[in-house]
Design an enzyme around this catalytic site. Structure first.
Site, PDB file in Angstrom:
ATOM      1  N   ASN A 165       0.875  -1.168   0.000  1.00  5.92           N
ATOM      2  CA  ASN A 165       0.000   0.000   0.000  1.00  5.92           C
ATOM      3  C   ASN A 165       0.913   1.219   0.000  1.00  5.92           C
ATOM      4  O   ASN A 165       1.505   1.548   1.021  1.00  5.92           O
ATOM      5  CB  ASN A 165      -0.896  -0.011   1.255  1.00  5.92           C
ATOM      6  N   TRP A 166       1.023   1.844  -1.158  1.00  2.00           N
ATOM      7  CA  TRP A 166       1.986   2.941  -1.296  1.00  2.00           C
ATOM      8  C   TRP A 166       1.546   4.201  -0.553  1.00  2.00           C
ATOM      9  O   TRP A 166       2.332   5.122  -0.381  1.00  2.00           O
ATOM     10  CB  TRP A 166       2.174   3.277  -2.764  1.00  2.00           C
ATOM     11  N   HIS A 198      -9.514   1.597   5.060  1.00  4.20           N
ATOM     12  CA  HIS A 198      -8.230   1.718   5.766  1.00  4.20           C
ATOM     13  C   HIS A 198      -8.412   2.665   6.950  1.00  4.20           C
ATOM     14  O   HIS A 198      -9.161   3.634   6.864  1.00  4.20           O
ATOM     15  CB  HIS A 198      -7.156   2.248   4.800  1.00  4.20           C
ATOM     16  N   GLU A 255      -6.679   4.960   8.003  1.00  3.69           N
ATOM     17  CA  GLU A 255      -6.386   6.369   7.700  1.00  3.69           C
ATOM     18  C   GLU A 255      -7.578   7.048   7.027  1.00  3.69           C
ATOM     19  O   GLU A 255      -7.779   8.249   7.184  1.00  3.69           O
ATOM     20  CB  GLU A 255      -5.109   6.439   6.834  1.00  3.69           C
ATOM     21  N   GLU A 312      -5.415  -4.680  10.462  1.00  2.41           N
ATOM     22  CA  GLU A 312      -4.371  -3.685  10.653  1.00  2.41           C
ATOM     23  C   GLU A 312      -4.596  -2.964  11.981  1.00  2.41           C
ATOM     24  O   GLU A 312      -5.375  -2.002  12.036  1.00  2.41           O
ATOM     25  CB  GLU A 312      -4.400  -2.664   9.516  1.00  2.41           C
ATOM     26  N   GLY A 338       2.991  -1.160   4.212  1.00  2.00           N
ATOM     27  CA  GLY A 338       3.092   0.272   3.941  1.00  2.00           C
ATOM     28  C   GLY A 338       4.526   0.652   3.609  1.00  2.00           C
ATOM     29  O   GLY A 338       5.013   0.416   2.502  1.00  2.00           O
ATOM     30  N   GLY A 339       5.222   1.198   4.593  1.00  2.00           N
ATOM     31  CA  GLY A 339       6.572   1.732   4.381  1.00  2.00           C
ATOM     32  C   GLY A 339       7.518   0.782   3.663  1.00  2.00           C
ATOM     33  O   GLY A 339       8.267   1.197   2.763  1.00  2.00           O
TER      34      GLY A 339
END
Ligand code: 13P
Length: 266
Positions: free
Chosen positions: A23-24, A110, A112, A182, A247-248
């Site tokens: 997930n960029w 998500h 976020e 998550e 992610g990262g």
């Protein structure tokens, strides 16, 4: 429908391999993506059938994915979608538009989005239905905050989030989703859930899926939250962990490939 889409058909059971999805988030540029894709596509790791790799990119990069990745084993998708089908909704992107670029996955719910955009469970359900309607696979994200975990509410929170979607889908629709656990406290913090913590919640989610029938019990449940090359194998080894949402560590080819390689072991 693109060949790459067929490669990761949800008809493939959980035993077909670990699903490793980057997930960029709000990262990338045409030139950086090109370099990352080149590095990933020439790696022998991604040729191995036991790992199913994918990237979920910002909308403007879908065209680049289509050009560069279609027909490869690296499939791609988006990170969000409109709950609306079409109409006067400035700034929104419809599921049908994403599908036109050969995308396979769309992340919905998500944390976020839930946190910064006030997305409710009802909105997450509406988005899930839009994605399913056009033949793509929604990755439905659930997870508790640290305060909720500390209160012992983890099971309750993830049950509410997942059932808000599952209860409104037919068994056929439900069997086509992917779930991502998550924990909010693990995202971007460097503190991943332990494998035991992850397995406990994944087993709970599996129970909710199983209650919807045998086909739904086969839905993949991914773990996300500070997954790295040094903890991926331990997490993938858990019975109910079917892959990762990264992610990262998905932004650097060597890190993403190392996680994919860890996935080959299980
Ligand atoms: P990190 O891997 O950066 O913790 O992010 C996880 C995530 O939110 C994936 O969707």
């Amino acid at each position: 429908m693109a060949k790459a889409v067929m490669v990761q058909s949800t008809a493939l059971g959980r035993s077909a391999g670990q699903l490793v999805i980057g997930n960029w988030k709000l990262h990338g540029s045409l030139i950086d993506n090109q370099r990352l894709f080149d590095a990933l596509l020439c790696s022998p790791v991604l040729t191995r059938m036991a790992v199913l790799p994918a990237v979920c990119v910002p909308f403007p990069f879908l065209a680049q994915c289509q050009k560069k990745l279609q027909g490869s084993r690296l499939v791609y998708g988006a990170q969000d979608v409109s709950a609306e089908k079409s109409g006067a909704f400035t700034g929104e992107v419809a599921a049908s538009m994403i599908a036109e670029f050969g995308a396979h996955y769309v992340i919905v719910g998500h944390s976020e989005r839930r946190m910064y955009h006030g997305e409710s469970d009802a909105k997450v359900l509406a988005k899930t239905l839009r994605v399913l309607d056009v033949g793509m696979t929604p990755i439905v994200c659930v997870g508790e905050t640290l305060a909720e975990r500390d209160c012992g509410d983890t099971g309750l929170v993830v049950s509410c989030q997942l059932n808000a979607v599952l209860d409104m889908l037919s068994p056929e629709q439900a069997a086509r989703i992917v779930v991502a656990y998550e924990p909010v406290w693990a995202i971007g913090t460097g503190y991943a859930a332990t494998s035991a913590q992850a397995q406990e919640v994944h087993a709970h989610l599996r129970g909710l899926l199983r209650a919807k029938g045998e086909a739904v019990a086969q839905v993949r449940v991914l773990y996300g939250g500070s997954m790295r090359s040094d903890n991926a194998a331990e997490l993938f080894a858990m019975e109910d962990v079917d892959g990762g949402l990264i992610g990262g560590a998905a932004l650097k080819s060597e890190d993403f490939l190392a996680i994919c390689e860890a996935g080959l072991l299980f």
